[in-house]
Design an enzyme around this catalytic site. Sequence first.
Site, PDB file in Angstrom:
ATOM      1  N   GLY A 196      14.673  -9.071   9.003  1.00  0.00           N
ATOM      2  CA  GLY A 196      14.997  -8.320   8.107  1.00  0.00           C
ATOM      3  C   GLY A 196      15.129  -7.316   8.766  1.00  0.00           C
ATOM      4  O   GLY A 196      14.710  -6.581   9.318  1.00  0.00           O
ATOM      5  N   GLY A 198      18.396  -3.517   7.767  1.00  0.00           N
ATOM      6  CA  GLY A 198      18.742  -3.091   6.610  1.00  0.00           C
ATOM      7  C   GLY A 198      19.370  -1.892   7.486  1.00  0.00           C
ATOM      8  O   GLY A 198      19.432  -1.971   8.503  1.00  0.00           O
ATOM      9  N   GLY A 201      15.966   0.914   7.616  1.00  0.00           N
ATOM     10  CA  GLY A 201      14.950  -0.306   8.495  1.00  0.00           C
ATOM     11  C   GLY A 201      15.126  -0.942   9.121  1.00  0.00           C
ATOM     12  O   GLY A 201      16.290  -2.392   8.890  1.00  0.00           O
ATOM     13  N   VAL A 203      12.544  -5.080   9.503  1.00  0.00           N
ATOM     14  CA  VAL A 203      11.626  -5.182   9.359  1.00  0.00           C
ATOM     15  C   VAL A 203      11.160  -6.517  10.062  1.00  0.00           C
ATOM     16  O   VAL A 203      11.912  -7.297  11.208  1.00  0.00           O
ATOM     17  CB  VAL A 203      11.266  -6.306   8.626  1.00  0.00           C
ATOM     18  CG1 VAL A 203      10.013  -7.019   7.509  1.00  0.00           C
ATOM     19  CG2 VAL A 203      11.386  -5.684   7.153  1.00  0.00           C
ATOM     20  N   ASP A 313      14.697  -5.207  -8.135  1.00  0.00           N
ATOM     21  CA  ASP A 313      16.017  -6.456  -8.056  1.00  0.00           C
ATOM     22  C   ASP A 313      15.663  -7.974  -7.426  1.00  0.00           C
ATOM     23  O   ASP A 313      15.374  -7.945  -6.493  1.00  0.00           O
ATOM     24  CB  ASP A 313      16.311  -5.301  -6.074  1.00  0.00           C
ATOM     25  CG  ASP A 313      18.343  -6.221  -5.665  1.00  0.00           C
ATOM     26  OD1 ASP A 313      18.704  -6.944  -5.597  1.00  0.00           O
ATOM     27  OD2 ASP A 313      18.107  -6.257  -4.189  1.00  0.00           O
TER      28      ASP A 313
END
Length: 328
Positions: A196, A198, A201, A203, A313
Amino acid sequence: GTWCEVVVLLGSELDVVHADASVDALFGRTLKGRSFIDFVESQDKRRFTKALEAASSSKTIQSVPVGLQLAGGGVLAQAVVVDSEDKINRYIIGIHSLEHRQLSTSGTQEPHVQPVTMGSAELEDATSSTGVPLASLASTTATGHVFASLLELSHDVDENRSAAAAQIQDIVDMGHKEHWLIDEDDIGLIPERVLGEGGFGIVVMANLRGSAAVAKLPKGGTAVRTLKYFKSVANELRVHRQIRHPNIVAFLGAFLEPANLEISLFFELVDGQSLDAYASHHISHDAALRVALDTAAALGYLHLLRPPIVHSDLKPPNILVESYSGSL
């Protein structure tokens, strides 16, 4: 996620309409026709009936901690309540057993739910499929003040760099005391396995002390250019280090580097898929109910913490469905 260990169907008068043989064995007697409330610890009966009333009035899933009397003694459990609006099978009760121990049958002490964990993506920019963002009310504990001082800093790195580094060192000291601080030598990152990403950041897969894990890291160089991401991850650490639940991805620890304003978070690797991917295939009614019960159990646990934690979220991409041996 994990499954409810027990599912019982109740009538409108709270009598057991259906419970299979394994459930009867767990309770040590045939449940059908009996009042389920008789198996709830006396100090928790009111809490349980209020959850039933809330499920009926709001038409929402309710989750409540209760003490139950089973064949082998007492158990602290999380009960998930659904009002099916069916005249016969009125209530669906899903139960996650959290802590087996002998319970007192008197007194008014609140049952203790063993705290547990769910991977978290960025609070401002959540795109990772490995977890979900969480936010909590401010804590007034001593450890809460350590994080609060850091979170109150402005986003100006040049102005606050030394102050932020000092605050991170305080968090490092806290990590030693609370035993979640990870040594750099125990970390093996697998940067080519990106799970993942963002705005600030990323992952990736990782190897932590010989076991597969997931690492949330700052993108190269961004952590030293902005405190915004750094503070959001610090807030995640503040929250995740205290929660434990079978339907929340387990927090394994964190690596902190004060000089570079770096915080990396590590979570268990969940072998599953996001709910939207899972639901894109045909799923049975039972499977859909299981997902709803597990999700409600996690949210109920977070909301019952003091101070409560609010998921900021909740959506299908941020819910992971794990299945094994043909079960969810």
